[in-house]
Design a protein around this motif. Structure first.
Motif, mmCIF file in Angstrom:
data_model
loop_
_atom_site.group_PDB
_atom_site.id
_atom_site.type_symbol
_atom_site.label_atom_id
_atom_site.label_comp_id
_atom_site.label_asym_id
_atom_site.label_seq_id
_atom_site.Cartn_x
_atom_site.Cartn_y
_atom_site.Cartn_z
ATOM 1 N N LYS A 176 -10.906 -6.195 3.143
ATOM 2 C CA LYS A 176 -11.262 -4.925 2.719
ATOM 3 C C LYS A 176 -11.340 -4.913 1.383
ATOM 4 O O LYS A 176 -11.933 -4.171 0.774
ATOM 5 N N TRP A 177 -10.401 -5.614 0.663
ATOM 6 C CA TRP A 177 -10.285 -5.634 -0.940
ATOM 7 C C TRP A 177 -11.723 -6.295 -1.377
ATOM 8 O O TRP A 177 -12.248 -5.697 -2.417
ATOM 9 N N THR A 178 -12.067 -7.292 -0.756
ATOM 10 C CA THR A 178 -13.305 -7.915 -1.316
ATOM 11 C C THR A 178 -14.628 -6.994 -1.107
ATOM 12 O O THR A 178 -15.322 -7.137 -1.942
ATOM 13 N N ARG A 179 -14.482 -6.761 -0.076
ATOM 14 C CA ARG A 179 -15.708 -5.855 0.302
ATOM 15 C C ARG A 179 -15.780 -4.585 -0.427
ATOM 16 O O ARG A 179 -16.772 -4.467 -1.130
ATOM 17 N N LYS A 180 -14.757 -4.202 -0.998
ATOM 18 C CA LYS A 180 -14.751 -2.969 -1.877
ATOM 19 C C LYS A 180 -15.080 -3.230 -3.072
ATOM 20 O O LYS A 180 -15.888 -2.380 -3.995
ATOM 21 N N ARG A 181 -14.751 -4.497 -3.543
ATOM 22 C CA ARG A 181 -15.203 -5.030 -5.044
ATOM 23 C C ARG A 181 -16.650 -5.217 -5.173
ATOM 24 O O ARG A 181 -17.373 -4.841 -6.091
ATOM 25 N N ASP A 196 -6.761 -7.358 4.778
ATOM 26 C CA ASP A 196 -6.444 -6.552 3.622
ATOM 27 C C ASP A 196 -7.396 -7.497 2.360
ATOM 28 O O ASP A 196 -7.744 -6.928 1.575
ATOM 29 N N LYS A 213 0.801 -1.320 0.011
ATOM 30 C CA LYS A 213 0.182 0.218 -0.167
ATOM 31 C C LYS A 213 0.878 1.311 0.153
ATOM 32 O O LYS A 213 0.510 2.441 -0.784
ATOM 33 N N GLU A 252 -11.747 -11.773 -8.264
ATOM 34 C CA GLU A 252 -12.483 -10.756 -8.925
ATOM 35 C C GLU A 252 -13.401 -11.062 -9.725
ATOM 36 O O GLU A 252 -14.671 -10.831 -9.965
ATOM 37 N N ASN A 298 -21.330 -8.424 5.701
ATOM 38 C CA ASN A 298 -19.923 -9.054 6.107
ATOM 39 C C ASN A 298 -19.910 -10.569 6.220
ATOM 40 O O ASN A 298 -18.592 -10.993 5.918
ATOM 41 N N ASP A 345 -18.933 -3.544 -3.181
ATOM 42 C CA ASP A 345 -19.506 -2.322 -3.030
ATOM 43 C C ASP A 345 -19.395 -1.759 -4.563
ATOM 44 O O ASP A 345 -20.554 -1.132 -4.975
ATOM 45 N N GLU A 346 -18.313 -1.873 -5.210
ATOM 46 C CA GLU A 346 -18.199 -1.173 -6.627
ATOM 47 C C GLU A 346 -19.178 -1.644 -7.662
ATOM 48 O O GLU A 346 -19.602 -0.771 -8.464
#
Length: 348
Positions: free
Chosen positions: A152-157, A149, A4, A192, A167, A159-160
């Motif tokens: 967070k990365w999976t949650r963000k994908r 991480d 990061k 992804e 959760n 959400d996008e």
């Protein structure tokens, strides 16, 4: 330095002179390359971005690319993919003298050049060039990311993709991929793709449940097929029938299962042929454009089945497919007969 931090500095255009990004998590490498590209003036990118094949590049070409000044931008970015001087094995395009010349050149990279080495796999850390990079830049192993991480990365994908998911289901999804298993070849790119599949199925109005995740998880289906074939190869009819019934109860069609078994055994035949030619697992994976996980599992399967058994099974599946589609045999009977018949066959 953490990944990061590398990302933050690239976005802030606070560059090191040299980067070495290597490892099995190709998504992280490709994401960094994308950010390097985005840091350049888009209208001048053709002049200021060189992407070179590190397995084919010659010394004079590489030095010329590095030394060329940027055009109407602050810097030039040179990306060298799978550079042979960083990898294990014999050199093809560089002599020992040229390797030494280039290693010394790394001490004097122009201030206007950012040199990025991207190696999609392991490097030879004993090479002098690796030591030079560590001294004059950053070398980072792009391995599997941490649990936090990853969440967070999976949650963000999700959400996008504007998907409604709790959760707890995000965690269930992560567990279902097997990503956290150190021996599992599943990558962020694979995750992804699974997220896209779930997002396409659920849409914006459907809440993602464990049942939806189970239904759409290709990795789970692939693993079930591997297990089914393993049990047949081990002559374990009880477990083979159990996993077969579980797959059918979860919504998999018999014809779909036949198709996946058919595909897997065709892969096994290809791999058997390449093994006989002396190719190793990694070379086979590269040639067939498959994950090393699938190749390794297929090699394990190949030890329990002769070529004649596989061909015989493929013919049985083809014949059963015809009979099922023409109403000449019940689908469940056809696949139960396959399990029963080949659990009794001996490898000779």
């Amino acid at each position: 330095m953490k990944y990061k931090d590398i990302v933050y500095n690239i976005k802030a255009k606070n560059f090191e002179k040299i980067y070495l990004l290597y490892g099995k998590e190709h998504y992280l490498i490709d994401n960094a390359i994308k950010l390097f590209k985005e840091s350049l003036n888009e209208s001048m990118i053709d002049f200021n971005l060189d992407i070179l094949d590190g397995k084919e590049i010659m010394l004079d070409q590489l030095l010329s690319s590095i030394e060329t000044l940027p055009f109407m931008d602050e810097r030039k970015i040179v990306i060298v993919k799978d550079f042979e001087l960083l990898m294990k094995g014999k050199k093809k395009n560089f002599s020992d003298k040229e390797e030494k010349i280039f290693a010394e050149h790394l001490e004097n990279i122009p201030d206007t050049t950012v040199l990025v080495f991207a190696v999609y796999g392991d490097i030879d850390k004993k090479k002098s060039i690796v030591n030079k990079i560590n001294k004059n830049g950053i070398a980072y192993n792009c391995e599997k990311i941490s649990d936090m991480d990853l969440f967070k990365w999976t949650r963000k994908r999700f959400d996008e993709n504007q998907i409604t998911i709790e959760n707890a289901q995000v965690m269930y999804f992560i567990e279902s991929t097997g990503y956290k298993d150190k021996n599992n070849e599943f990558t962020l790119s694979d995750i992804e793709n699974e997220i896209k599949k779930i997002s396409s199925f659920a849409g914006k109005d459907t809440k993602v449940t464990n049942e939806i995740i189970d239904r759409l998880s290709q990795k789970k289906i692939e693993n079930d097929i591997f297990k089914l074939i393993d049990y047949i190869g081990e002559k374990n009819s009880q477990n083979a029938i159990k996993i077969l019934n579980d797959m059918i109860n979860e919504g998999e069609s018999v014809l779909g299962i036949f198709a996946m078994i058919n595909r897997q055994f065709k892969i096994v035949l290809q791999i058997k042929e390449l093994l006989n030619k002396g190719m190793n697992n990694k070379s086979i994976a590269d040639k067939l454009k498959m994950s090393l996980f699938v190749v390794n599992k297929s090699i394990k399967i190949s030890k329990n089945f002769t070529e004649s058994m596989i061909i015989d099974m493929l013919n049985y599946i083809l014949e059963s497919d015809y009979k099922i589609k023409n109403g000449l045999m019940r689908d469940t009977l056809a696949i139960e007969m396959l399990v029963s018949q080949y659990c009794q066959r001996k490898v000779s």
